[in-house]
Each structure stands twice: as C-alpha cells, then as structure tokens.
Scaffold this motif. Structure first.
Motif, PDB file in Angstrom:
ATOM      1  N   TYR A 149      49.089  30.486  39.773  1.00  0.00           N
ATOM      2  CA  TYR A 149      49.873  31.667  39.424  1.00  0.00           C
ATOM      3  C   TYR A 149      51.242  31.572  40.114  1.00  0.00           C
ATOM      4  O   TYR A 149      51.522  32.294  41.075  1.00  0.00           O
ATOM      5  N   THR A 150      52.081  30.669  39.638  1.00  0.00           N
ATOM      6  CA  THR A 150      53.415  30.498  40.216  1.00  0.00           C
ATOM      7  C   THR A 150      54.357  31.494  39.560  1.00  0.00           C
ATOM      8  O   THR A 150      54.748  31.344  38.397  1.00  0.00           O
ATOM      9  N   LEU A 151      54.749  32.513  40.306  1.00  0.00           N
ATOM     10  CA  LEU A 151      55.566  33.601  39.761  1.00  0.00           C
ATOM     11  C   LEU A 151      57.056  33.333  39.908  1.00  0.00           C
ATOM     12  O   LEU A 151      57.863  33.858  39.148  1.00  0.00           O
ATOM     13  N   ALA A 152      57.433  32.549  40.923  1.00  0.00           N
ATOM     14  CA  ALA A 152      58.835  32.182  41.157  1.00  0.00           C
ATOM     15  C   ALA A 152      58.825  30.859  41.913  1.00  0.00           C
ATOM     16  O   ALA A 152      57.773  30.357  42.317  1.00  0.00           O
ATOM     17  N   ALA A 153      60.013  30.292  42.128  1.00  0.00           N
ATOM     18  CA  ALA A 153      60.112  28.966  42.743  1.00  0.00           C
ATOM     19  C   ALA A 153      59.385  28.903  44.085  1.00  0.00           C
ATOM     20  O   ALA A 153      58.731  27.912  44.398  1.00  0.00           O
ATOM     21  N   ASN A 154      59.468  29.950  44.873  1.00  0.00           N
ATOM     22  CA  ASN A 154      58.837  29.949  46.194  1.00  0.00           C
ATOM     23  C   ASN A 154      57.753  31.008  46.340  1.00  0.00           C
ATOM     24  O   ASN A 154      57.417  31.404  47.458  1.00  0.00           O
ATOM     25  N   THR A 155      57.225  31.453  45.213  1.00  0.00           N
ATOM     26  CA  THR A 155      56.223  32.520  45.265  1.00  0.00           C
ATOM     27  C   THR A 155      55.033  32.166  44.382  1.00  0.00           C
ATOM     28  O   THR A 155      55.169  32.025  43.167  1.00  0.00           O
ATOM     29  N   ARG A 156      53.898  32.026  45.024  1.00  0.00           N
ATOM     30  CA  ARG A 156      52.664  31.733  44.309  1.00  0.00           C
ATOM     31  C   ARG A 156      51.655  32.834  44.610  1.00  0.00           C
ATOM     32  O   ARG A 156      51.419  33.175  45.781  1.00  0.00           O
ATOM     33  N   ALA A 157      51.070  33.408  43.581  1.00  0.00           N
ATOM     34  CA  ALA A 157      50.105  34.488  43.759  1.00  0.00           C
ATOM     35  C   ALA A 157      48.689  33.923  43.844  1.00  0.00           C
ATOM     36  O   ALA A 157      48.421  32.783  43.456  1.00  0.00           O
ATOM     37  N   PHE A 158      47.791  34.745  44.364  1.00  0.00           N
ATOM     38  CA  PHE A 158      46.359  34.444  44.286  1.00  0.00           C
ATOM     39  C   PHE A 158      45.657  35.668  43.723  1.00  0.00           C
ATOM     40  O   PHE A 158      46.190  36.788  43.748  1.00  0.00           O
ATOM     41  N   GLY A 159      44.479  35.453  43.198  1.00  0.00           N
ATOM     42  CA  GLY A 159      43.766  36.548  42.558  1.00  0.00           C
ATOM     43  C   GLY A 159      42.495  36.926  43.287  1.00  0.00           C
ATOM     44  O   GLY A 159      41.926  36.133  44.043  1.00  0.00           O
ATOM     45  N   ILE A 160      42.061  38.145  43.062  1.00  0.00           N
ATOM     46  CA  ILE A 160      40.739  38.595  43.488  1.00  0.00           C
ATOM     47  C   ILE A 160      40.006  39.064  42.238  1.00  0.00           C
ATOM     48  O   ILE A 160      40.494  39.935  41.510  1.00  0.00           O
ATOM     49  N   ARG A 161      38.872  38.441  41.977  1.00  0.00           N
ATOM     50  CA  ARG A 161      38.045  38.794  40.827  1.00  0.00           C
ATOM     51  C   ARG A 161      36.817  39.559  41.314  1.00  0.00           C
ATOM     52  O   ARG A 161      36.176  39.163  42.298  1.00  0.00           O
ATOM     53  N   ILE A 162      36.507  40.641  40.608  1.00  0.00           N
ATOM     54  CA  ILE A 162      35.361  41.478  40.972  1.00  0.00           C
ATOM     55  C   ILE A 162      34.455  41.604  39.764  1.00  0.00           C
ATOM     56  O   ILE A 162      34.915  41.889  38.646  1.00  0.00           O
ATOM     57  N   ARG A 163      33.171  41.363  39.970  1.00  0.00           N
ATOM     58  CA  ARG A 163      32.204  41.491  38.885  1.00  0.00           C
ATOM     59  C   ARG A 163      31.335  42.725  39.115  1.00  0.00           C
ATOM     60  O   ARG A 163      30.828  42.957  40.214  1.00  0.00           O
ATOM     61  N   TYR A 164      31.201  43.505  38.066  1.00  0.00           N
ATOM     62  CA  TYR A 164      30.453  44.764  38.106  1.00  0.00           C
ATOM     63  C   TYR A 164      29.262  44.678  37.152  1.00  0.00           C
ATOM     64  O   TYR A 164      29.277  43.931  36.174  1.00  0.00           O
ATOM     65  N   ARG A 165      28.271  45.521  37.429  1.00  0.00           N
ATOM     66  CA  ARG A 165      27.120  45.578  36.533  1.00  0.00           C
ATOM     67  C   ARG A 165      26.514  46.965  36.550  1.00  0.00           C
ATOM     68  O   ARG A 165      26.373  47.588  37.615  1.00  0.00           O
ATOM     69  N   GLY A 166      26.143  47.461  35.372  1.00  0.00           N
ATOM     70  CA  GLY A 166      25.436  48.731  35.256  1.00  0.00           C
ATOM     71  C   GLY A 166      23.939  48.505  35.242  1.00  0.00           C
ATOM     72  O   GLY A 166      23.460  47.421  34.903  1.00  0.00           O
ATOM     73  N   ALA A 167      23.174  49.529  35.600  1.00  0.00           N
ATOM     74  CA  ALA A 167      21.718  49.401  35.710  1.00  0.00           C
ATOM     75  C   ALA A 167      20.973  49.930  34.496  1.00  0.00           C
ATOM     76  O   ALA A 167      19.758  49.751  34.382  1.00  0.00           O
ATOM     77  N   SER A 168      21.666  50.571  33.566  1.00  0.00           N
ATOM     78  CA  SER A 168      20.994  51.202  32.434  1.00  0.00           C
ATOM     79  C   SER A 168      20.591  50.183  31.375  1.00  0.00           C
ATOM     80  O   SER A 168      21.392  49.342  30.966  1.00  0.00           O
ATOM     81  N   ARG A 169      19.358  50.279  30.895  1.00  0.00           N
ATOM     82  CA  ARG A 169      18.896  49.377  29.841  1.00  0.00           C
ATOM     83  C   ARG A 169      19.446  49.781  28.482  1.00  0.00           C
ATOM     84  O   ARG A 169      19.727  48.933  27.635  1.00  0.00           O
ATOM     85  N   VAL A 170      19.597  51.081  28.255  1.00  0.00           N
ATOM     86  CA  VAL A 170      20.070  51.536  26.941  1.00  0.00           C
ATOM     87  C   VAL A 170      21.590  51.571  26.874  1.00  0.00           C
ATOM     88  O   VAL A 170      22.151  51.706  25.787  1.00  0.00           O
ATOM     89  N   ASN A 171      22.243  51.483  28.017  1.00  0.00           N
ATOM     90  CA  ASN A 171      23.705  51.367  28.064  1.00  0.00           C
ATOM     91  C   ASN A 171      24.087  50.146  28.907  1.00  0.00           C
ATOM     92  O   ASN A 171      24.707  50.283  29.967  1.00  0.00           O
TER      93      ASN A 171
END
Length: 255
Positions: A123-145
C-alpha cells in the motif's frame, strides 16, 4: 429436512474463520506490560507481524476489553504499534517507534470478533509513505441469520505517531436469512483494495472492486426446494484522500 445447498455451504464456511493464535515469543505481552500494565490484554486476538518493507520492524495490535454494564457487549480499546527489533534478538531492546491508542475502537455484541490480522501488502500511498492494514473477521451465531465478514482499515506511521487514513470498510461478507428448511435469501460479497493511478492531496487514490452474488430459495408445490441465482453485480469505487483520510462511500461502510 435438509438445508438448501447455498445455506449449507454458508454454514460450513463460517467455522473456517477460526481464532488466530497469540503473538509468538511474548512480544504482545511485553509491549502491553510496558504500556498498559493495569489493563487486561485479549491475548488470543492480539496480532504481531514483521513488516517486510522495513527490515527489523514489526507491527503489533493490542486489543484491551473495557468493562461493560451491558450483558453480552464488549468494547475494546486498541493500541497499534510499530516496533524496531534488534538484529541480535535481544527482546529487551525492542523499541517502539510509533503508536496509536484508539479508545472504543471495536465493539462485540451479537457479532463476535473471530480474529485480528495485520496486512503488510504494498500500500504505497506516496514516495516515502507506505501504509499497512488491519483486517478483522467477524461472525454471527444465528443459524437462521448466518453472517460472517472481513473488514480492512489502513494506517501510516509518521514520526512517533501511527495515524489511521482509512476507516474500517467491509470487503468480504457472507450473510442471509432463511427458515432453516428452505425458504430464504443469501448474499455473498467479495472485494479487493488496491492502490490506484490517481493522486489526491499527495496520496494515491485507492480502488475497491466488489462482486456481489445473491441467491433465493423457495419451496415449490411439488415439494422441491428450488434455488435461483440472481445476476451478479460488479461495482468499483475510487477513494480520494482529503488531506486527512479517505472518505468512505455508504456502500462500503461497516455501520
């Protein structure tokens, strides 16, 4: 009665999200003890990863649950750290280069946080700036939803500060609603984020491609459960930096 093919596939896919193991070699625990010794650290959801673009550097995410009076609701303060690690492996010399403390950064209620992962893509946003990401995974407990989701947010390290430049956006999602036998609707979203060619306020544009598929299922008078796939929807979003952050279109927001 057996579930529809779509519902069965969705329900089987959810457990694969899993919970990420705690950081190796006690890095998260050491950083937490140094910065927030009086707080509880959620060690299972803490994340650590070397940053290949910068030799010796690692990124650490420390989620800390806050006391809550609401049953079943947990809010988390989060520390995001960039650390320089010594070549000789002496953990006592790990140095915090930049950090951000985010109060109430995450909330867990009916939808649980499965894991937190660090994304060190290009994720190189500019010549001297590189970003990093945080990924989050979610899950619901409902069987019908049934519901599962993966989100992404981007940060840059500037001086001694870690600064968020992209708030949490939803890239992947599996969800639906059905009667637990046949009738219902199901939706799947798959997305990617890449650095674009354009530039806004000194930072490269970000391009999000998303594919959305929907299916419907319904009992017929013949006693069959008939499933129907709707036309696939393809969408592309270009995010422009405004000098502080990348404003997010409504379709990509997590709220």
């Amino acid at each position: 009665m057996r579930p529809t093919r779509i519902a069965a596939a969705l329900l089987l896919a959810l457990p694969t999200l899993g919970v990420q193991a705690a950081c190796e070699n006690g890095l998260a625990e050491r950083m937490h003890a140094k910065l927030n010794p009086d707080r509880h650290l959620d060690e299972e959801r803490a994340a650590c990863k070397p940053w290949p673009a910068y030799p010796g550097r690692s990124i650490v995410v420390l989620p800390m649950p806050r006391p809550s009076s609401e049953p079943g609701v947990t809010s988390y303060d989060v520390e995001v750290l960039v650390i320089q690690r010594p070549d000789n492996g002496n953990t006592e010399r790990d140095t915090i280069l930049a950090r951000a403390f985010e109060p109430n950064a995450l909330t867990e209620d009916a939808i649980t946080i499965q894991d937190i992962r660090i994304d060190t893509g290009r994720y190189t946003l500019a010549a001297n700036t590189r970003a990093f990401g945080i990924r989050i995974r979610y899950r619901g407990a409902s069987r019908v939803n049934p519901y599962s989701s993966e989100t992404l947010q981007l940060y840059v390290a500037q001086g001694t500060k870690v600064r968020k430049v992209l708030d949490e956006i939803e890239l992947d999602m599996d969800g639906g609603e059905w009667d637990a036998t046949c009738t219902g609707h199901f939706e799947q979203v798959r997305g990617t984020l890449a650095v674009g060619q354009g530039v806004s306020e000194g930072f490269a544009d970000l391009v999000v491609h998303r594919t959305q598929t929907e299916n419907r299922a319904e009992w017929q008078e013949s006693g069959e459960c008939i499933e129907k796939a709707l036309p696939v929807k393809l969408r592309t979003f270009t995010l422009h930096y405004d000098g502080e952050r990348y404003p997010i279109p409504k379709a990509l927001r997590t709220e």
